[in-house]
Design a protein around this motif. Structure first.
Motif, mmCIF file in Angstrom:
data_model
loop_
_atom_site.group_PDB
_atom_site.id
_atom_site.type_symbol
_atom_site.label_atom_id
_atom_site.label_comp_id
_atom_site.label_asym_id
_atom_site.label_seq_id
_atom_site.Cartn_x
_atom_site.Cartn_y
_atom_site.Cartn_z
ATOM 1 N N GLU A 35 -6.013 0.612 -7.430
ATOM 2 C CA GLU A 35 -7.382 1.078 -7.198
ATOM 3 C C GLU A 35 -8.267 -0.056 -6.695
ATOM 4 N N PRO A 40 -5.571 4.521 -1.513
ATOM 5 C CA PRO A 40 -6.267 5.803 -1.639
ATOM 6 C C PRO A 40 -5.527 6.868 -2.439
ATOM 7 N N LYS A 41 -4.227 6.739 -2.602
ATOM 8 C CA LYS A 41 -3.439 7.801 -3.226
ATOM 9 C C LYS A 41 -2.555 7.229 -4.324
ATOM 10 N N LYS A 74 -6.622 11.305 -10.580
ATOM 11 C CA LYS A 74 -7.439 10.128 -10.850
ATOM 12 C C LYS A 74 -8.343 10.422 -12.033
ATOM 13 N N ASN A 78 -13.640 11.848 -6.287
ATOM 14 C CA ASN A 78 -13.471 11.423 -4.906
ATOM 15 C C ASN A 78 -14.819 11.621 -4.223
ATOM 16 N N GLN A 99 -5.751 14.754 -1.480
ATOM 17 C CA GLN A 99 -6.801 14.940 -2.487
ATOM 18 C C GLN A 99 -8.165 14.535 -1.942
ATOM 19 N N ASN A 125 -19.414 14.251 -5.022
ATOM 20 C CA ASN A 125 -18.353 13.764 -5.898
ATOM 21 C C ASN A 125 -17.488 14.959 -6.275
ATOM 22 N N ARG A 128 -11.147 15.012 -9.259
ATOM 23 C CA ARG A 128 -9.721 14.748 -9.041
ATOM 24 C C ARG A 128 -8.931 14.820 -10.349
#
Length: 156
Positions: A35, A40-41, A74, A78, A99, A125, A128
């Motif tokens: 992170e 990103p994934k 997460k 996101n 996502q 926002n 996730r």
């Protein structure tokens, strides 16, 4: 300097990374590192190899239950820019590699994407963790999910 390992690794940052380990602790550390580096994934398998290895043979009911449980990608939302009046499909199952949007990975599960239209052109926002009560928007449910995960990882 501690994250030099990530920079030297051959991990494709554009692909989904699922971290797992014996107890969940090392996987969580790797997740935080990824992170911080902007992968990103990245995600953490909600369990451990120890826990997985102690399970009896899976039966049809257990498999069905697994397909009916959302996968938390997460423990934070996101932040995405959406266009007013445009239609979007939010991933409810958590299996999409795109996502927070659906890519069809829900096929074969009990989930269907949530169709919604942005009311304004602005940043939103989007959830996730897949536990929000105000889908597709984040309602901070991920805080409780992260605490539960940490408690489970530490206390067993």
């Amino acid at each position: 300097m501690k994250f030099y390992f990530f920079l030297l690794s051959e991990v494709d940052s554009k692909k989904l990374i699922i971290n797992s380990c014996g107890s969940g602790m090392t996987a969580s550390v790797l997740f935080v590192g990824e992170e911080l580096l902007g992968y990103p994934k990245t995600s953490v398998y909600d369990g451990s190899w120890t826990e997985y290895g102690q399970k009896p043979e899976y039966n049809d009911k257990e498999i069905e239950d697994g397909l009916n449980t959302p996968v938390s990608q997460k423990f934070f939302p996101n932040h995405v820019s959406l266009e007013k009046g445009k239609q979007y499909f939010w991933c409810r199952c958590g299996r999409s590699v795109n996502q927070p949007f659906c890519d069809g990975s829900h096929i074969g599960t009990a989930f269907k994407p949530l169709k919604f239209v942005a009311e304004q052109s602005k940043s939103y926002n989007l959830c996730r963790c897949k536990h929000t009560k105000s889908a597709p928007f984040c309602d901070l449910s991920h805080i409780g999910q992260a605490l539960n995960y940490a408690k489970k990882s530490i206390l067993g």
